[in-house]
Design an enzyme around this catalytic site. Structure first.
Site, PDB file in Angstrom:
ATOM      1  N   LEU A  47       0.842  -1.197   0.000  1.00 17.67           N
ATOM      2  CA  LEU A  47       0.000   0.000   0.000  1.00 17.67           C
ATOM      3  C   LEU A  47       0.880   1.251   0.000  1.00 17.67           C
ATOM      4  CD1 LEU A  47      -2.552  -1.203   2.695  1.00 17.67           C
ATOM      5  CD2 LEU A  47      -2.799  -1.302   0.204  1.00 17.67           C
ATOM      6  N   ASP A  48       0.586   2.173  -0.933  1.00 16.43           N
ATOM      7  CA  ASP A  48       1.371   3.411  -0.956  1.00 16.43           C
ATOM      8  C   ASP A  48       0.701   4.470  -0.083  1.00 16.43           C
ATOM      9  OD1 ASP A  48      -0.672   4.630  -2.370  1.00 16.43           O
ATOM     10  OD2 ASP A  48       0.349   4.549  -4.301  1.00 16.43           O
ATOM     11  N   SER A  49       1.278   5.679  -0.086  1.00 12.36           N
ATOM     12  CA  SER A  49       0.807   6.694   0.862  1.00 12.36           C
ATOM     13  C   SER A  49      -0.661   7.060   0.617  1.00 12.36           C
ATOM     14  CB  SER A  49       1.688   7.946   0.764  1.00 12.36           C
ATOM     15  OG  SER A  49       1.682   8.437  -0.567  1.00 12.36           O
ATOM     16  N   ASP A 109      -2.922   5.021  -0.749  1.00  6.81           N
ATOM     17  CA  ASP A 109      -3.726   3.872  -0.325  1.00  6.81           C
ATOM     18  C   ASP A 109      -3.973   3.932   1.189  1.00  6.81           C
ATOM     19  OD1 ASP A 109      -3.748   2.751  -2.890  1.00  6.81           O
ATOM     20  OD2 ASP A 109      -1.887   1.661  -2.535  1.00  6.81           O
ATOM     21  N   LEU A 110      -2.937   4.320   1.930  1.00  7.00           N
ATOM     22  CA  LEU A 110      -3.047   4.308   3.390  1.00  7.00           C
ATOM     23  C   LEU A 110      -4.139   5.244   3.888  1.00  7.00           C
ATOM     24  CD1 LEU A 110       0.713   4.106   4.389  1.00  7.00           C
ATOM     25  CD2 LEU A 110      -1.035   2.355   4.668  1.00  7.00           C
TER      26      LEU A 110
END
Lengths: 412, 89
Positions: free
Chosen positions: B34-36, B38-39
């Site tokens: 998960l990228d930023s 997504d978080l």
């Protein structure tokens, strides 16, 4: 300064007449309007007409990386059209091309549905529960950014917003990027998805939408007709692949047409009232761009909105540019059938003009029964004409805000 | 009714394409791919699912493991919903 020739090697549409350019063109040639009634179950029930992209399935585009709640409909349509254009161009974007390839996108109203949804959420529901990526969804360059990321394009990534000229400007400016050596390939065009309740209401308030033809909703938009009463909204996206001619020839690409002219002007007077002088100047600039003789223009896809003021103004501008010959050039408004795509209109109509060029056919103006006496050109009423030799085709786009953009394509 | 852990797993798998076999209590959210962006969306979906507010602290969440996220959610659910606030008249 670099002065390179620019060709069209890919066409992609997601239009109210479908996503296959050839099928779309055949349907337009038959004079088929897809304008239909649309309704909203809002607190006050609302009905209007529009040209809708039917049965659009974005699932092939979307997934864990691109979730539908983060990608507005306009961007979904744009991504699909861009993909179709790249496929049609049969071009591989590898590292040798990537840094010399870009995107040029036009949209007038941007992410209409996401804007409406955000307002509803903040004003009538829980303002603390706005979706976290709303900013990235509604910004006007969302489509261009997603196209660049999806196809690995590392060059110029540009978005133009000038109302109904947006995507014609996007194509024209992309042509300049290539012509002057800043890029070898550009995916250019635009889109609009304005069919939301609040945007209908805003357009209603301006009193420029045609009242519904209750007996025949598909006949609501009547450009150049004595009974024309306004425009009809449409949605969709159209993208083209533009390429440096030498680059296209080197890779053995099929060339649809050469883009030989772009004219950009402003009426510099009024936000909505069109000017003969401003429109004529844009057409002349497009002709002068590469020194195309006016005698070689064999078809004009008109802006032809069907508003009371546009059609006679455009007619006068065409007469000013083409003189007596204006009466013998077929001029048609395909908006009569696919509606007004606003920011997407210029690109869709440029694609239609190029399809006319390549197939030797002129699409019609639908719903034109009795021409306005002030509209006295050959508007190709009813059905299109096949088997005609076209050398150059012109596509006109004129906008609120006064921006006029004219594109000129020549048979390759 | 699904457990808190199951609800979080379903969100990660269905909405964010996380592979079921990658889900381990000690895995950090970043390790799950998960990228930023997504978080922050995971937090939004978790908040929606449990009707809670996770305090804003992106860095802590980024580094946290699934177990730590589960513990945070469990604690917030208890704090916010175990003792309903008395409505003011």
């Amino acid at each position: 300064m670099n002065d390179r020739r620019v060709v069209v090697t890919g066409l992609g549409v997601v239009s109210p007449h479908g996503s296959d350019p050839a099928t779309m063109f055949t349907r337009l040639m038959s004079g088929e309007s897809v304008v239909r009634e649309v309704t909203f179950e809002t607190p006050t029930p609302y009905a209007n007409v529009a040209a809708v992209v039917e049965d659009f399935d974005p699932s092939a585009l979307l997934g864990a990386q691109l979730r539908s709640e983060n990608i507005d409909r306009v961007t979904q349509l744009a991504l699909a059209a861009a993909g179709a254009a790249v496929t049609d161009a049969a071009v591989e974007v590898g590292d040798d091309l990537r840094y010399r390839a870009g995107v040029s996108f036009g949209t007038g109203m941007g992410s209409s549905a996401a804007i409406e949804e955000t307002h509803v959420q903040t004003l009538t529901r829980d303002p603390a529960r706005v979706r976290p990526l709303t900013v990235l969804k509604v910004m006007n360059n969302a489509s261009a950014g997603h196209i660049a990321a999806s196809f690995g394009l590392a060059g110029p990534d540009l978005t133009y917003s000038c109302a109904c000229s947006s995507s014609a400007v996007a194509i024209g400016e992309a042509y300049r990027q290539i012509r002057h050596g800043y890029a070898d390939m550009m995916i250019a065009g635009g889109g609009e998805a304005p069919l939301t309740y609040s945007f209908f209401r805003a357009w209603d308030a301006m009193r420029v939408l045609a009242p519904i033809d209750r007996l025949r909703p598909a006949s609501t938009c009547r450009p150049f007709d004595r009974r024309r009463a306004g425009l009809v909204l449409g949605e969709g996206a159209a993208m083209v692949v533009l390429e440096d001619r030498e680059h296209a020839v080197r890779r053995g690409a099929r060339i649809h047409a050469e883009l030989v002219g772009y004219g950009s002007s402003n009426d510099y007077a009024h936000m909505t009232k069109p000017s003969v002088e401003g429109q004529a100047r844009a057409m002349r600039l497009a002709l002068d761009d590469r020194g195309t003789p006016a005698e070689e223009v064999d078809y004009v896809n008109a802006h032809g909105t069907g508003t009371v003021i546009n059609d006679p103004t455009e007619t006068r501008a065409l007469k000013e540019v083409f003189g007596a010959r204006a009466h013998t050039i077929p001029v048609s408004s395909t908006k009569s059938m696919h509606g007004h795509l606003l920011g997407g209109a210029g690109a869709l109509e440029f694609v239609i003009a190029v399809l006319g060029l390549t197939s030797g056919a002129v699409p019609p103006t639908a719903n034109l029964e009795t021409a306005d006496p002030e509209c006295d050109l050959d508007y190709v009423p009813g059905k299109g004409r096949a088997g005609v030799e076209l050398r150059c085709v012109m596509s006109n786009s004129f906008a609120f805000g006064g921006t006029n953009a004219v594109l000129l394509a020549r048979r390759a | 009714m699904p457990t808190t852990a199951e609800t979080i797993e379903t969100i990660l798998i269905d909405k964010f394409g996380v592979r079921r076999d990658a889900i381990r209590p000690e895995a950090t959210l970043t390790e799950l791919g998960l990228d930023s962006l997504d978080l922050i969306e995971v937090l939004f979906e978790v908040e929606e699912a449990f009707n809670i507010r996770v305090p804003q602290d992106g860095a802590a969440i980024r580094a946290s493991t699934l177990q730590e996220l589960l513990d945070t959610v469990t604690r917030l659910v208890e704090e916010e919903h175990a003792a309903p606030k008395v409505e003011q008249a």
